[in-house]
Design a protein around this motif. Structure first.
Motif, PDB file in Angstrom:
ATOM      1  N   LEU A   1       0.863  -1.156   0.000  1.00  0.00           N
ATOM      2  CA  LEU A   1       0.000   0.000   0.000  1.00  0.00           C
ATOM      3  C   LEU A   1       0.910   1.220   0.000  1.00  0.00           C
ATOM      4  O   LEU A   1       1.949   1.222   0.666  1.00  0.00           O
ATOM      5  CB  LEU A   1      -0.842  -0.016   1.277  1.00  0.00           C
ATOM      6  CG  LEU A   1      -2.146   0.772   1.280  1.00  0.00           C
ATOM      7  CD1 LEU A   1      -3.084   0.286   0.202  1.00  0.00           C
ATOM      8  CD2 LEU A   1      -2.808   0.628   2.647  1.00  0.00           C
TER       9      LEU A   1
ATOM     10  N   LYS B   1       1.148   4.969   1.139  1.00  0.00           N
ATOM     11  CA  LYS B   1       0.453   5.851   2.085  1.00  0.00           C
ATOM     12  C   LYS B   1       0.900   7.293   1.909  1.00  0.00           C
ATOM     13  O   LYS B   1       2.077   7.585   1.839  1.00  0.00           O
ATOM     14  CB  LYS B   1       0.754   5.405   3.511  1.00  0.00           C
ATOM     15  CG  LYS B   1       0.223   3.996   3.806  1.00  0.00           C
ATOM     16  CD  LYS B   1       0.289   3.687   5.293  1.00  0.00           C
ATOM     17  CE  LYS B   1      -0.393   2.355   5.565  1.00  0.00           C
ATOM     18  NZ  LYS B   1      -0.450   2.018   6.996  1.00  0.00           N
TER      19      LYS B   1
ATOM     20  N   TRP C   1      -1.714  12.209   5.799  1.00  0.00           N
ATOM     21  CA  TRP C   1      -2.817  13.151   5.771  1.00  0.00           C
ATOM     22  C   TRP C   1      -2.414  14.515   6.347  1.00  0.00           C
ATOM     23  O   TRP C   1      -2.852  15.551   5.877  1.00  0.00           O
ATOM     24  CB  TRP C   1      -4.034  12.597   6.512  1.00  0.00           C
ATOM     25  CG  TRP C   1      -5.086  13.635   6.642  1.00  0.00           C
ATOM     26  CD1 TRP C   1      -5.518  14.244   7.777  1.00  0.00           C
ATOM     27  CD2 TRP C   1      -5.788  14.259   5.566  1.00  0.00           C
ATOM     28  NE1 TRP C   1      -6.441  15.195   7.476  1.00  0.00           N
ATOM     29  CE2 TRP C   1      -6.626  15.244   6.119  1.00  0.00           C
ATOM     30  CE3 TRP C   1      -5.780  14.082   4.170  1.00  0.00           C
ATOM     31  CZ2 TRP C   1      -7.467  16.046   5.352  1.00  0.00           C
ATOM     32  CZ3 TRP C   1      -6.603  14.889   3.410  1.00  0.00           C
ATOM     33  CH2 TRP C   1      -7.443  15.861   3.986  1.00  0.00           C
TER      34      TRP C   1
ATOM     35  N   GLN D   1      -9.357   9.199   5.213  1.00  0.00           N
ATOM     36  CA  GLN D   1      -8.803   8.136   6.036  1.00  0.00           C
ATOM     37  C   GLN D   1      -9.743   6.935   6.109  1.00  0.00           C
ATOM     38  O   GLN D   1      -9.308   5.792   6.147  1.00  0.00           O
ATOM     39  CB  GLN D   1      -8.522   8.661   7.433  1.00  0.00           C
ATOM     40  CG  GLN D   1      -7.275   9.530   7.443  1.00  0.00           C
ATOM     41  CD  GLN D   1      -7.134  10.280   8.731  1.00  0.00           C
ATOM     42  OE1 GLN D   1      -6.882   9.687   9.763  1.00  0.00           O
ATOM     43  NE2 GLN D   1      -7.331  11.577   8.676  1.00  0.00           N
TER      44      GLN D   1
ATOM     45  N   HIS E   1     -11.921   6.008   3.801  1.00  0.00           N
ATOM     46  CA  HIS E   1     -12.091   5.330   2.525  1.00  0.00           C
ATOM     47  C   HIS E   1     -10.781   4.967   1.853  1.00  0.00           C
ATOM     48  O   HIS E   1     -10.775   4.402   0.774  1.00  0.00           O
ATOM     49  CB  HIS E   1     -12.941   6.188   1.595  1.00  0.00           C
ATOM     50  CG  HIS E   1     -14.296   6.418   2.148  1.00  0.00           C
ATOM     51  ND1 HIS E   1     -15.239   5.426   2.194  1.00  0.00           N
ATOM     52  CD2 HIS E   1     -14.842   7.493   2.732  1.00  0.00           C
ATOM     53  CE1 HIS E   1     -16.331   5.900   2.765  1.00  0.00           C
ATOM     54  NE2 HIS E   1     -16.115   7.159   3.109  1.00  0.00           N
ATOM     55  N   GLY E   2      -9.688   5.338   2.459  1.00  0.00           N
ATOM     56  CA  GLY E   2      -8.394   4.950   1.913  1.00  0.00           C
ATOM     57  C   GLY E   2      -8.099   5.554   0.562  1.00  0.00           C
ATOM     58  O   GLY E   2      -7.167   5.154  -0.105  1.00  0.00           O
ATOM     59  N   GLY E   3      -8.908   6.520   0.140  1.00  0.00           N
ATOM     60  CA  GLY E   3      -8.569   7.210  -1.102  1.00  0.00           C
ATOM     61  C   GLY E   3      -9.296   6.718  -2.335  1.00  0.00           C
ATOM     62  O   GLY E   3      -9.454   7.456  -3.298  1.00  0.00           O
ATOM     63  N   VAL E   4      -9.767   5.495  -2.319  1.00  0.00           N
ATOM     64  CA  VAL E   4     -10.255   4.891  -3.559  1.00  0.00           C
ATOM     65  C   VAL E   4     -11.519   5.575  -4.087  1.00  0.00           C
ATOM     66  O   VAL E   4     -11.558   6.072  -5.201  1.00  0.00           O
ATOM     67  CB  VAL E   4     -10.530   3.385  -3.374  1.00  0.00           C
ATOM     68  CG1 VAL E   4     -10.930   2.763  -4.708  1.00  0.00           C
ATOM     69  CG2 VAL E   4      -9.313   2.694  -2.791  1.00  0.00           C
TER      70      VAL E   4
ATOM     71  N   GLU F   1      -6.601   1.982  -5.971  1.00  0.00           N
ATOM     72  CA  GLU F   1      -6.886   1.211  -4.757  1.00  0.00           C
ATOM     73  C   GLU F   1      -5.613   0.839  -3.974  1.00  0.00           C
ATOM     74  O   GLU F   1      -5.687   0.290  -2.884  1.00  0.00           O
ATOM     75  CB  GLU F   1      -7.702  -0.036  -5.096  1.00  0.00           C
ATOM     76  CG  GLU F   1      -6.965  -1.172  -5.755  1.00  0.00           C
ATOM     77  CD  GLU F   1      -6.655  -0.890  -7.228  1.00  0.00           C
ATOM     78  OE1 GLU F   1      -6.008  -1.747  -7.851  1.00  0.00           O
ATOM     79  OE2 GLU F   1      -7.050   0.168  -7.770  1.00  0.00           O
ATOM     80  N   LYS F   2      -4.460   1.157  -4.550  1.00  0.00           N
ATOM     81  CA  LYS F   2      -3.195   0.889  -3.861  1.00  0.00           C
ATOM     82  C   LYS F   2      -2.772   2.069  -2.983  1.00  0.00           C
ATOM     83  O   LYS F   2      -1.792   1.983  -2.247  1.00  0.00           O
ATOM     84  CB  LYS F   2      -2.076   0.644  -4.893  1.00  0.00           C
ATOM     85  CG  LYS F   2      -2.185  -0.672  -5.638  1.00  0.00           C
ATOM     86  CD  LYS F   2      -1.801  -1.806  -4.731  1.00  0.00           C
ATOM     87  CE  LYS F   2      -1.795  -3.143  -5.477  1.00  0.00           C
ATOM     88  NZ  LYS F   2      -1.795  -4.250  -4.492  1.00  0.00           N
TER      89      LYS F   2
ATOM     90  N   SER G   1      -3.389   5.039  -0.146  1.00  0.00           N
ATOM     91  CA  SER G   1      -4.153   5.301   1.053  1.00  0.00           C
ATOM     92  C   SER G   1      -3.569   6.505   1.791  1.00  0.00           C
ATOM     93  O   SER G   1      -2.486   6.974   1.473  1.00  0.00           O
ATOM     94  CB  SER G   1      -4.096   4.056   1.932  1.00  0.00           C
ATOM     95  OG  SER G   1      -4.871   4.242   3.073  1.00  0.00           O
TER      96      SER G   1
ATOM     97  N   ASP H   1      -2.594   8.203   5.621  1.00  0.00           N
ATOM     98  CA  ASP H   1      -2.218   7.740   6.949  1.00  0.00           C
ATOM     99  C   ASP H   1      -1.946   8.943   7.840  1.00  0.00           C
ATOM    100  O   ASP H   1      -1.099   9.778   7.540  1.00  0.00           O
ATOM    101  CB  ASP H   1      -0.968   6.863   6.832  1.00  0.00           C
ATOM    102  CG  ASP H   1      -0.644   6.185   8.145  1.00  0.00           C
ATOM    103  OD1 ASP H   1      -1.085   6.672   9.197  1.00  0.00           O
ATOM    104  OD2 ASP H   1       0.045   5.159   8.116  1.00  0.00           O
TER     105      ASP H   1
END
Lengths: 473, 473
Positions: free
Chosen positions: A210, A212, A215, A241, A243-246, A285-286, A288, A290
């Motif tokens: 992942l 990161k 944030w 945070q 939704h992890g960005g996707v 989706e990779k 995110s 943090d």
């Protein structure tokens, strides 16, 4: 993509294991026995230069190590894959000296500056070993007034950190950097850097990972640069945070608290743009966010990013603190620091943490019992008879001249069994055997080490037959 | 063997020329003008740290330089050929740290020891940058108690010599070493080292060369070790120098003054053996003796050798002092110096003077007007229309994922002409063009930059068609 270790064989397992277990830092020799402290041993050795020779300690400097042939094979395969990826993205290769004028490095690394290795003042310039490849790149751009460049660089850097060698941290280590310098439309080069990280990590088959983005940095950008109210920024923070960005963009546009705030929309612009591009690259989706990530080196401006592995082999977790395997970010101000008029060149880049990747893959090969060939020898030249050195030398010379990788034993009269054992031990696939009988008949025996099959071939067809055999396997 | 620069194109000529002519050492900036002395400029800059920023000098340290992408391409091609040759002879790769404990290097280089770069004492060990790759190799053998090893190493070394940069001498430079460690039957590894030198120099097509063995050393061996009378040794010397080594054996055996002297015959034994092997390797006529050659570094024992080019391009002779392009020899005592019990491992090896070779080939390319591509990009993704960034990004991602080397411009709406000019400038062979019309029809235009021919291909066949095109060219 090919599995990265397709060429490795099972036989090297034992030697690799031996390598990994051997305490490569301290080799105690002679009658004097030191305790566990390397530094103590060295201190004693350096304080007593006139002592008996039997008391000196042969070692590499603290935090450094030799790389054995087994390690070099793994390393070169990884570097080849990384460089291949950098070339796939159109980068040129650059090299800079191992040391820089000391003043080029000062005030670039914040509190880490104490970790820079200085050279002794030997009556010339004040010099320091490079601490990374980014500052020399910025110096190069400013010095040559280069306004645009996509370059990669692979080389060693040096940091005087407390070495915790079991965790794979060294004072001398290799970096692989890719950077894009120049003024371009927003977020396109940034997205490509993230794409490259994904390609390298996927290509090396390290398992799930992942990337990161801290944030904290993004929030700072929005509040300080776009003038967004901190509480609105925090609301965005809740989203990214969770939704992890996707599915970031759609979600936030459906939230009226954000979509009705003009500044929030503006503040989200870059983020949305970045995720649009990442989606087109198939890697959204990779990525995110943090909250916990701290900022990197002093020269970074804006967003930085870091790739972490999600799973590591159980064994690796015990002895390696894996953490980040790649990192990067934007450093728009660094070139301007070197330019006398302060003209700057915006830059974004990434660095692959190859040392950690080496450690992970070595560990994995250990677990899998993979054997590594440390040479590429294709043919061994052997004889069952005495006084055949001249014939062997003539023959091997012919092979070398034809570009075939060949070896023989440096003995006038080696035993056939010794020669065949050497081939098995070294993983050499073919043996060419010449003796009285063969010489008389104008033939050569070609033996496959694996199957032990032998065929007689005409001497004049030797090179062609070997090349045929090698292309088949 | 392929010509070493088969892949180069004519277009890079101008930029290579620019690189070579640019004074890469000193870039004077700001209002203050320094005179010709680099050191003066640096001194001023370092003595006035609080001065205005506009007065500082951006440069690399004295005697060092950045290597431009053009130089890196030449360099990597040469290194690949050298490494290929080392692998053909069964060598494993080793790496050692850039610095060693200072005591490891002392008393190894005789009067050259003053040229070693020391690191500043920062409260740890006393360290020095490596001066060559041979001493670290001997240290490695002793430290790991390795009795036998055929290894190569490629890396930078550092020497504080007075830099005469026009002649191609630097304080930081690359060495390529091949060495055979171990106790073997006489002269077989020695002959292989000479064979390797010949293969490398022939392979690089540097023109005629000769490997010279200093007669002084050989004479010393015969007189001191074999007990030969000096006047008999001198008689042998007359021979070997007159005949250059080629027809040595027969000539000397026909001379009754030598063949009747038992010690002379013994003293000639090794030499005869060496030339027998060199003859079998087909390189005897490349080896000569030279009375004028001085001994090399302190650690050499017995015979050393050095390869010199016989012809260099007229232009190169003007600005490069070519001299030796490879050197080597036997150093049977060095490992024993590191071993606490003095156990020794006989070694013989060679070092390719790649920096001089780089300089010669760069010079030659200049003369021939060869152009170097600094990237390997195969396909450029272009559009004639506005608002096609998304399509371009999706397309290029597909190409990257298929392993195709691809680039695009980092602009939302670049002009088609700008995009095509970029391809011509960078030597990119293929362009993929996508626009409204193509999108509607589900096709892509594939354009050859050289012929300007365009074909429409189905979108789904894009990768396959590109791979076909690339394999054809």
């Amino acid at each position: 993509m090919m599995p990265p270790f397709g060429l490795l064989h099972r036989r090297a397992w034992a030697s690799l294991f031996g390598q990994l277990l051997r305490p490569s830092v301290l080799v105690c020799i002679g009658e004097v026995h030191f305790h566990s402290q390397v530094s103590e041993a060295v201190l004693i050795s350096q304080l007593k230069p006139h002592q008996e020779k039997s008391n000196f300690v042969i070692k590499t400097p603290k935090g450094t190590r030799d790389l054995s042939p087994q390690q070099m094979v793994v390393r070169e395969k990884i570097l080849d894959m990384v460089i291949d990826c950098f070339k796939r993205h159109g980068a040129k290769r650059l090299d800079t000296p191992a040391f820089e004028l000391k003043e080029m490095l000062t005030e670039k690394y914040g509190e880490d500056s104490g970790l820079i290795y200085d050279l002794k003042d030997q009556g010339g310039e004040l010099l320091s070993l490079r601490y990374d490849l980014t500052v020399p790149f910025a110096r190069y751009l400013a010095m040559n007034k280069v306004k645009r460049m996509k370059r990669y660089q692979v080389g060693k850097v040096w940091r005087r950190e407390s070495p915790t060698i079991v965790q794979g941290r060294y004072r001398e280590f290799c970096q692989c950097d890719f950077d894009i310098a120049g003024q371009f439309d927003p977020m396109i080069p940034d997205a490509e850097c993230l794409k490259i990280m994904c390609e390298v990590l996927s290509g090396l088959q390290l398992g799930d990972f992942l990337i990161k983005i801290p944030w904290k940095d993004v929030r700072h950008e929005m509040v300080a640069k776009k003038g967004l109210a901190p509480e609105v920024a925090d609301r965005i923070g809740d989203y990214v945070q969770r939704h992890g960005g996707v599915s970031l963009v759609e979600e936030m546009f459906q939230d009226s608290r954000l979509s009705q705030n003009k500044q929030a929309l503006e503040g989200l612009g870059d983020l949305r743009l970045l995720f649009e591009y990442l989606t087109l690259f198939g890697i959204a989706e990779k990525i995110s966010f943090d909250l916990s990530l701290a900022r990197g080196l002093d020269y970074y401006t804006g967003v930085i990013y870091e790739a972490v592995l999600l799973q590591t082999p159980a064994q690796a977790e015990e002895c390696l603190s894996v953490g980040s395997v790649a990192a990067g970010g934007r450093y728009d101000g660094l070139v301007g620091v070197f330019d006398p008029k302060g003209h700057t060149v915006p830059c974004v880049g990434l660095s692959i943490g190859v040392e950690r990747i080496f450690a992970i893959l070595e560990e994995r090969m250990k677990t899998a019992g993979l054997k590594i060939r440390t040479t590429e020898t294709q043919v061994f030249v052997a004889t069952p008879q005495k006084n055949f050195l001249h014939e062997r030398l003539k023959l091997i010379s012919e092979l070398w001249d034809a570009g075939i990788k060949a070896e023989l034993l440096y003995k006038n009269n080696p035993k056939l069994l010794t020669q065949l054992h050497y081939c098995e031990h070294m993983g050499i696939p073919l043996v060419v055997i010449i003796g009285e009988q063969e010489l008389k008949e104008g033939v050569i025996k070609l033996r496959s080490v694996a199957s032990r099959e032998e065929v007689a071939i005409k001497r004049e067809n030797l090179v062609a037959e070997i090349q045929k055999k090698l292309s088949e396997s």
